[in-house]
Scaffold this motif. Sequence first.
Motif, PDB file in Angstrom:
ATOM      1  N   LEU A  17      15.833   1.501  -5.977  1.00 46.54           N
ATOM      2  CA  LEU A  17      15.986   1.767  -4.543  1.00 46.54           C
ATOM      3  C   LEU A  17      17.449   2.026  -4.205  1.00 46.54           C
ATOM      4  O   LEU A  17      18.331   1.251  -4.568  1.00 46.54           O
ATOM      5  CB  LEU A  17      15.458   0.578  -3.738  1.00 46.54           C
TER       6      LEU A  17
ATOM      7  N   THR B 181      10.928  -5.641   7.623  1.00 40.11           N
ATOM      8  CA  THR B 181      11.001  -4.512   8.551  1.00 40.11           C
ATOM      9  C   THR B 181       9.635  -3.831   8.626  1.00 40.11           C
ATOM     10  O   THR B 181       9.154  -3.477   9.716  1.00 40.11           O
ATOM     11  CB  THR B 181      12.080  -3.513   8.094  1.00 40.11           C
ATOM     12  N   SER B 182       8.999  -3.673   7.470  1.00 40.86           N
ATOM     13  CA  SER B 182       7.668  -3.053   7.434  1.00 40.86           C
ATOM     14  C   SER B 182       6.668  -3.887   8.216  1.00 40.86           C
ATOM     15  O   SER B 182       5.864  -3.359   8.988  1.00 40.86           O
ATOM     16  CB  SER B 182       7.195  -2.915   5.989  1.00 40.86           C
TER      17      SER B 182
ATOM     18  N   GLU C 177      14.199   6.352  -2.374  1.00 45.74           N
ATOM     19  CA  GLU C 177      14.658   5.885  -1.062  1.00 45.74           C
ATOM     20  C   GLU C 177      13.556   5.052  -0.408  1.00 45.74           C
ATOM     21  O   GLU C 177      12.428   5.012  -0.895  1.00 45.74           O
ATOM     22  CB  GLU C 177      15.028   7.082  -0.199  1.00 45.74           C
ATOM     23  N   GLY C 178      13.913   4.422   0.699  1.00 45.46           N
ATOM     24  CA  GLY C 178      12.973   3.513   1.360  1.00 45.46           C
ATOM     25  C   GLY C 178      11.600   4.124   1.613  1.00 45.46           C
ATOM     26  O   GLY C 178      10.569   3.482   1.403  1.00 45.46           O
ATOM     27  N   ASP C 179      11.574   5.373   2.050  1.00 46.33           N
ATOM     28  CA  ASP C 179      10.277   5.980   2.367  1.00 46.33           C
ATOM     29  C   ASP C 179       9.420   6.206   1.119  1.00 46.33           C
ATOM     30  O   ASP C 179       8.198   6.314   1.214  1.00 46.33           O
ATOM     31  CB  ASP C 179      10.440   7.283   3.151  1.00 46.33           C
TER      32      ASP C 179
ATOM     33  N   ILE D 235       8.723   4.115  -1.127  1.00 45.23           N
ATOM     34  CA  ILE D 235       7.834   2.971  -1.352  1.00 45.23           C
ATOM     35  C   ILE D 235       6.422   3.337  -0.884  1.00 45.23           C
ATOM     36  O   ILE D 235       5.434   3.101  -1.576  1.00 45.23           O
ATOM     37  CB  ILE D 235       8.326   1.724  -0.582  1.00 45.23           C
ATOM     38  N   TYR D 236       6.343   3.943   0.313  1.00 42.58           N
ATOM     39  CA  TYR D 236       5.036   4.253   0.895  1.00 42.58           C
ATOM     40  C   TYR D 236       4.521   5.627   0.495  1.00 42.58           C
ATOM     41  O   TYR D 236       3.336   5.907   0.620  1.00 42.58           O
ATOM     42  CB  TYR D 236       5.088   4.091   2.420  1.00 42.58           C
TER      43      TYR D 236
ATOM     44  N   ARG E  67      -7.405  -0.832   5.518  1.00 41.93           N
ATOM     45  CA  ARG E  67      -6.546  -0.179   4.522  1.00 41.93           C
ATOM     46  C   ARG E  67      -5.133  -0.718   4.552  1.00 41.93           C
ATOM     47  O   ARG E  67      -4.435  -0.743   3.549  1.00 41.93           O
ATOM     48  CB  ARG E  67      -6.479   1.327   4.790  1.00 41.93           C
ATOM     49  N   LEU E  68      -4.685  -1.105   5.750  1.00 46.36           N
ATOM     50  CA  LEU E  68      -3.296  -1.549   5.905  1.00 46.36           C
ATOM     51  C   LEU E  68      -3.158  -3.067   5.829  1.00 46.36           C
ATOM     52  O   LEU E  68      -2.052  -3.592   5.785  1.00 46.36           O
ATOM     53  CB  LEU E  68      -2.741  -1.071   7.245  1.00 46.36           C
TER      54      LEU E  68
ATOM     55  N   PRO F 170       0.834  -1.206   0.000  1.00 45.98           N
ATOM     56  CA  PRO F 170       0.000   0.000   0.000  1.00 45.98           C
ATOM     57  C   PRO F 170       0.866   1.253   0.000  1.00 45.98           C
ATOM     58  O   PRO F 170       1.980   1.242   0.515  1.00 45.98           O
ATOM     59  CB  PRO F 170      -0.775  -0.103   1.318  1.00 45.98           C
ATOM     60  N   SER F 171       0.366   2.324  -0.608  1.00 45.41           N
ATOM     61  CA  SER F 171       1.091   3.598  -0.543  1.00 45.41           C
ATOM     62  C   SER F 171       0.085   4.720  -0.327  1.00 45.41           C
ATOM     63  O   SER F 171      -1.121   4.499  -0.398  1.00 45.41           O
ATOM     64  CB  SER F 171       1.872   3.842  -1.821  1.00 45.41           C
ATOM     65  N   MET F 172       0.596   5.911  -0.071  1.00 43.82           N
ATOM     66  CA  MET F 172      -0.291   7.053   0.183  1.00 43.82           C
ATOM     67  C   MET F 172      -1.158   7.358  -1.034  1.00 43.82           C
ATOM     68  O   MET F 172      -2.217   7.963  -0.915  1.00 43.82           O
ATOM     69  CB  MET F 172       0.540   8.283   0.536  1.00 43.82           C
TER      70      MET F 172
ATOM     71  N   ALA G  69      13.388  -4.791   3.601  1.00 40.63           N
ATOM     72  CA  ALA G  69      12.391  -3.708   3.595  1.00 40.63           C
ATOM     73  C   ALA G  69      10.999  -4.258   3.914  1.00 40.63           C
ATOM     74  O   ALA G  69      10.255  -3.683   4.714  1.00 40.63           O
ATOM     75  CB  ALA G  69      12.385  -3.004   2.240  1.00 40.63           C
TER      76      ALA G  69
ATOM     77  N   ALA H  77       4.690  -2.502  11.481  1.00 37.47           N
ATOM     78  CA  ALA H  77       3.221  -2.464  11.490  1.00 37.47           C
ATOM     79  C   ALA H  77       2.677  -3.256  12.680  1.00 37.47           C
ATOM     80  O   ALA H  77       1.750  -2.811  13.367  1.00 37.47           O
ATOM     81  CB  ALA H  77       2.678  -3.015  10.174  1.00 37.47           C
TER      82      ALA H  77
END
Lengths: 340, 340
Positions: free
Chosen positions: A181, A238-239, A213-215, A217-218, A277-278, A134-136, A235, A243
């Motif tokens: 990445l 870790t996510s 960068e890593g952020d 992704i989201y 959503r998550l 998922p992303s913003m 990645a 969560a």
Amino acid sequence: MSVRIAIDVMGGDHGLVVTLAAAARFQEAHPGVTLLLVGDESQIRQELPQHGLREGDLLHVVHAPEVVLMDESPAVALRSKKKSSMRVAIDLVKDGAAQAAVSAGNTGALMATAKFVLKTLPGIDRPAICTALPSMTGHTHVLDLGANVECNAEHLFQFAVMGSVLVEAYDDNPEPKVGLLNVGAEAIKGNDTVKAAAALLEEGPINYIGFVEGDDIYRGVADVVVCDGFVGNVALKTSEGLAKMIAQFLREEFNRTWLSKAAAVCALPVLKRLKNRLDPGRYNGASLLGLQGIVIKSHGGADVQAFISALGVALREIEKDVPRRIDQRLGQLLNEKEMA
Amino acid sequence: MSVRIAIDVMGGDHGLVVTLAAAARFQEAHPGVTLLLVGDESQIRQELPQHGLREGDLLHVVHAPEVVLMDESPAVALRSKKKSSMRVAIDLVKDGAAQAAVSAGNTGALMATAKFVLKTLPGIDRPAICTALPSMTGHTHVLDLGANVECNAEHLFQFAVMGSVLVEAYDDNPEPKVGLLNVGAEAIKGNDTVKAAAALLEEGPINYIGFVEGDDIYRGVADVVVCDGFVGNVALKTSEGLAKMIAQFLREEFNRTWLSKAAAVCALPVLKRLKNRLDPGRYNGASLLGLQGIVIKSHGGADVQAFISALGVALREIEKDVPRRIDQRLGQLLNEKEMA
């Protein structure tokens, strides 16, 4: 011929309880799809009625007497379990009896078996594991998530092409944005491999947007994020860990006092929507890309809803003819190389 | 001599507004500590009064006419900005005028400058960046977070030793559990570098617990998690991105209807506590480990509270004499090697 999906019903942490329930509900939603349930036939036949399933034109039981264990080494599984539910499901794809195989079994064994039986597409050295997160702004497809712990620039380039074609087909996105990445967005950052891959991608046939960068992704700045399997796996895990920790902290804080417990009741519908959503289950179903056939890996711990998602990924890749489209794109690239 | 901390007050996204406010509040909490404010002296002197700061025995202004920009290359900063606030702060540590330097400036330039001015400890090839992240059981120190994008097994071994000594000193933990970040817990998993590092660590002098995976950072199974700077940076940034996305989704869901807005009011104290537990500012202040001196990197976007945390890390590393303890441990290892 109708759409036919082979399901390794023995795989995963929960086995038949989850896979048969998911098969039943998937078939209700997609009544034209034929399912091939692969596993111990007597166990499967015994359980079919309680899931409201009946053998017939749209539902076949295919016997496979062995099961690959979750912690078995890929080499051992490949060598000694030629009649495993996983292997037989992939054999069905190879033989054309099914257009996709879905398994919640041991990832390493699934990849090794799929590669051995189906072979990679011409121009692909190594298949990669790809899933949406998922992303913003919607979702981001990330690959490789762990199939290849050591990659060179050419491998990353191939992953980028495969990811781009997947998203093009899967999301009806004519020009997916592909990011590489890295540890910084500037060209001077990173290790030699990502720098060399960037050089290849800048010349390449896809919509390469540069380092991310890593952020990112989201943040959803790219439709496809490419990395080696070591980095991608870290990645992803870790996510998952973060969560889970946040969910745990939320529970603890809402359970702390009678007042916060009351607040939890008020906030319940909101928290449920957030959870939905998550929910990693919504994104369950990773594609093993680069093979001459469709193989979808479900999370081992998937519940019924999550396993249905994985079946949905298989169906969509069949409908969108993903392996053929990747093959065509690679064919063009190989021709261009020869011409050059 | 009292404890003396040099602060690069010009660094970071917010510069003096944040660093001077943090200096003032830090000094209130630690009245015995001497602060050396390094930067443009006229600007600093102009701003001191509005933060209630006054020059004296415990507060010095040290002039540095230049500032390293956030996007400047480390090589350029090192070569052409010998009077930058960052450089002068580190020079003060070198000269013994301060026992630690704290900067929110450009990470690459800070690392390059610190390494050039202070030098690494004997036995250390490369310094590493280490910070604590929250976990279900407390916190986990992770290194390297981006200083070294290509590492061999010996580097990972050195990071493990440094991280172990840091946590031993910092958390009064006599035997920190050290894990090596990998894509699976089984010995057969991973790339050649982590396998070779594991072999070194199994023979080593620290409490090595084996491979850990990305989610273990937040599960809190290890006190120290070791990885190369590429992987560590991706893990850190991915976590930041996910946390931001979850916060964003929470806001959106609580703002969706009048009912959910009412629920937000009920849940506010709980959400505040959650935010506080997860606040990256609480964990602000990464150590540049392996140098002959203490250098702490604050997040560039740190607010006052977060910058105070970074000053707190510096103070604790001074009190616990971290570089000397790492040096001693490395000295033992080097001696053992020579004996062998």
